[in-house]
Design a protein around this motif. Sequence first.
Motif, PDB file in Angstrom:
ATOM      1  N   GLU A  41       0.834  -1.203   0.000  1.00 44.40           N
ATOM      2  CA  GLU A  41       0.000   0.000   0.000  1.00 44.40           C
ATOM      3  C   GLU A  41       0.872   1.259   0.000  1.00 44.40           C
ATOM      4  O   GLU A  41       1.911   1.323   0.664  1.00 44.40           O
ATOM      5  CB  GLU A  41      -0.913  -0.003   1.227  1.00 44.40           C
ATOM      6  CG  GLU A  41      -1.950   1.119   1.219  1.00 44.40           C
ATOM      7  CD  GLU A  41      -2.941   0.977   2.364  1.00 44.40           C
ATOM      8  OE1 GLU A  41      -3.529   2.010   2.745  1.00 44.40           O
ATOM      9  OE2 GLU A  41      -3.115  -0.151   2.860  1.00 44.40           O
ATOM     10  N   ALA A  42       0.406   2.280  -0.736  1.00 42.85           N
ATOM     11  CA  ALA A  42       1.182   3.519  -0.861  1.00 42.85           C
ATOM     12  C   ALA A  42       1.204   4.277   0.464  1.00 42.85           C
ATOM     13  O   ALA A  42       0.214   4.318   1.206  1.00 42.85           O
ATOM     14  CB  ALA A  42       0.590   4.393  -1.955  1.00 42.85           C
ATOM     15  N   PHE A  43       2.361   4.865   0.740  1.00 43.73           N
ATOM     16  CA  PHE A  43       2.532   5.695   1.934  1.00 43.73           C
ATOM     17  C   PHE A  43       3.053   7.046   1.468  1.00 43.73           C
ATOM     18  O   PHE A  43       4.087   7.123   0.804  1.00 43.73           O
ATOM     19  CB  PHE A  43       3.519   5.039   2.899  1.00 43.73           C
ATOM     20  CG  PHE A  43       3.650   5.746   4.222  1.00 43.73           C
ATOM     21  CD1 PHE A  43       2.825   5.423   5.280  1.00 43.73           C
ATOM     22  CD2 PHE A  43       4.595   6.753   4.392  1.00 43.73           C
ATOM     23  CE1 PHE A  43       2.933   6.080   6.498  1.00 43.73           C
ATOM     24  CE2 PHE A  43       4.720   7.412   5.607  1.00 43.73           C
ATOM     25  CZ  PHE A  43       3.883   7.079   6.662  1.00 43.73           C
ATOM     26  N   GLN A  44       2.332   8.116   1.809  1.00 45.23           N
ATOM     27  CA  GLN A  44       2.662   9.448   1.302  1.00 45.23           C
ATOM     28  C   GLN A  44       3.214  10.330   2.415  1.00 45.23           C
ATOM     29  O   GLN A  44       2.664  10.403   3.509  1.00 45.23           O
ATOM     30  CB  GLN A  44       1.432  10.106   0.693  1.00 45.23           C
ATOM     31  CG  GLN A  44       1.703  11.458   0.056  1.00 45.23           C
ATOM     32  CD  GLN A  44       0.470  12.031  -0.623  1.00 45.23           C
ATOM     33  OE1 GLN A  44      -0.583  11.409  -0.632  1.00 45.23           O
ATOM     34  NE2 GLN A  44       0.607  13.221  -1.194  1.00 45.23           N
ATOM     35  N   VAL A  45       4.328  11.002   2.110  1.00 42.46           N
ATOM     36  CA  VAL A  45       4.901  12.014   3.002  1.00 42.46           C
ATOM     37  C   VAL A  45       5.016  13.295   2.187  1.00 42.46           C
ATOM     38  O   VAL A  45       5.952  13.463   1.398  1.00 42.46           O
ATOM     39  CB  VAL A  45       6.287  11.586   3.541  1.00 42.46           C
ATOM     40  CG1 VAL A  45       6.855  12.667   4.452  1.00 42.46           C
ATOM     41  CG2 VAL A  45       6.203  10.263   4.286  1.00 42.46           C
ATOM     42  N   GLY A  46       4.058  14.188   2.354  1.00 43.73           N
ATOM     43  CA  GLY A  46       4.021  15.380   1.515  1.00 43.73           C
ATOM     44  C   GLY A  46       3.771  14.984   0.075  1.00 43.73           C
ATOM     45  O   GLY A  46       2.759  14.359  -0.242  1.00 43.73           O
ATOM     46  N   GLU A  47       4.723  15.322  -0.787  1.00 42.62           N
ATOM     47  CA  GLU A  47       4.609  14.969  -2.202  1.00 42.62           C
ATOM     48  C   GLU A  47       5.434  13.728  -2.554  1.00 42.62           C
ATOM     49  O   GLU A  47       5.594  13.421  -3.731  1.00 42.62           O
ATOM     50  CB  GLU A  47       5.070  16.152  -3.066  1.00 42.62           C
ATOM     51  CG  GLU A  47       4.231  17.407  -2.916  1.00 42.62           C
ATOM     52  CD  GLU A  47       2.772  17.176  -3.332  1.00 42.62           C
ATOM     53  OE1 GLU A  47       2.547  16.442  -4.323  1.00 42.62           O
ATOM     54  OE2 GLU A  47       1.881  17.709  -2.667  1.00 42.62           O
ATOM     55  N   LEU A  48       5.966  13.067  -1.539  1.00 41.38           N
ATOM     56  CA  LEU A  48       6.819  11.907  -1.752  1.00 41.38           C
ATOM     57  C   LEU A  48       6.034  10.622  -1.481  1.00 41.38           C
ATOM     58  O   LEU A  48       5.256  10.548  -0.527  1.00 41.38           O
ATOM     59  CB  LEU A  48       8.043  11.977  -0.840  1.00 41.38           C
ATOM     60  CG  LEU A  48       8.906  13.240  -0.979  1.00 41.38           C
ATOM     61  CD1 LEU A  48      10.016  13.239   0.051  1.00 41.38           C
ATOM     62  CD2 LEU A  48       9.481  13.361  -2.395  1.00 41.38           C
ATOM     63  N   TYR A  49       6.282   9.604  -2.309  1.00 36.92           N
ATOM     64  CA  TYR A  49       5.538   8.356  -2.214  1.00 36.92           C
ATOM     65  C   TYR A  49       6.493   7.169  -2.026  1.00 36.92           C
ATOM     66  O   TYR A  49       7.622   7.175  -2.503  1.00 36.92           O
ATOM     67  CB  TYR A  49       4.705   8.138  -3.484  1.00 36.92           C
ATOM     68  CG  TYR A  49       3.587   9.137  -3.663  1.00 36.92           C
ATOM     69  CD1 TYR A  49       2.306   8.877  -3.188  1.00 36.92           C
ATOM     70  CD2 TYR A  49       3.834  10.352  -4.300  1.00 36.92           C
ATOM     71  CE1 TYR A  49       1.282   9.797  -3.358  1.00 36.92           C
ATOM     72  CE2 TYR A  49       2.817  11.284  -4.462  1.00 36.92           C
ATOM     73  CZ  TYR A  49       1.549  11.006  -3.993  1.00 36.92           C
ATOM     74  OH  TYR A  49       0.532  11.928  -4.150  1.00 36.92           O
TER      75      TYR A  49
END
Length: 290
Positions: A128-136
Motif C-alpha cells: 500500500e502507498a505511503f505518502q509524506v508530503g509529495e513523496l511516495y
Amino acid sequence: MTELILQAVYSGLLQGGSYALIALGLALVFGAMKVINLAHGELVLLAAYIAYTVETKMGWNPAMAIPIAVVIVCLTSALLYFVVGKIKTNREINSLTLTYGVGVILTNIVLMIWSADVRATGSSWMQEAFQVGELYSMRSEVLFFFVSIVLIVALWWWLSRSWYGRAVRAVSSNRDAAKLMGINPGRTELVSFLVAGILAAFAGVALFSYGTITPATGSVLTVKAFIITVLAGIGSIPGVLIGAVLLGIAESLTVTLASSALQELAGMGLFLLVLFVMPNGLFGATKRRG
C-alpha cells in the motif's frame, strides 16, 4: 524535474536502510574474525525466501516470518562459523574461498527448493502507498527503514555498552591480548556470527516485503555489502549507515535520470571515487595508536 529528483533521493534513503543492515552483518564478522563472509548475501536471501514461504503457505504477513527467519538463519550462520573456525592457517585467504563455496551451495539449495522464478510479496498491506508530503513509497519501505534505524542503534549500544560487545571489539583489536583478559575468542566470534545472522534475517524479510528476489540475488547483496563496508571505513557503524544511504541514493538517481541497466555501475563508480579520494573510507581511521 525537481520533484522527480526529490522522489529518487527519498527512495534511495529508504533503500539505504536495508543496505545498512546487510552491510553491518558483513562488517561485524570481518571486525571480529578478519573474515570476509562471501556467503552473507545468501543468508539474507535465505531469510527472504522464508518470508515468501510463510506468506504463500500460511497466508501470513511477511513480517510475521521474522522469528522463523532469525532461528533458521542464525543456525545456518552458526554452522558456517564452525566450518570457518576449522581453518588454522592463512585464515583470510582460505576463509574467502570457503565462504564463497558455501555461498554457491546455499544458492543451489535455494534454487532446488524454490526454483528460479522471480518472487515478490502479494501482501496488499505491505504494498500500500505511503505518502509524506509529495513523496511516495510503499508502506513496507517506511516500516523497515525505521526497523533498520532501531537495529543499528541497538547494535551500536551493544558494541559500546555490553560485555560481549566490548569483547568483540577487544578480539578484533588484539586476539592474544583479549585471551589474557579472560575473553574466549571462539565464543566471542560465534556471538558475532549470530548477531550478523539476526541482522541478515531482518534484512531478508525487508527485501522480500518491497522488492523481488531470485536465487542469483545473494551474490549481488554480498557485493553491495562489501562496497558499503569499504565506503564506511572498517569499524564505523555511523559510516556504514551513511555509506548505505549514499549507495541507495546513487542507485536511485541513476535509475531515475539514466537507466536501470546502469544501477550496479553507479555503485561501483561511487566505490572507486571514494577509494581514490579517501583510501581509508569515509570514516576510516588513518592510523592506530597502541
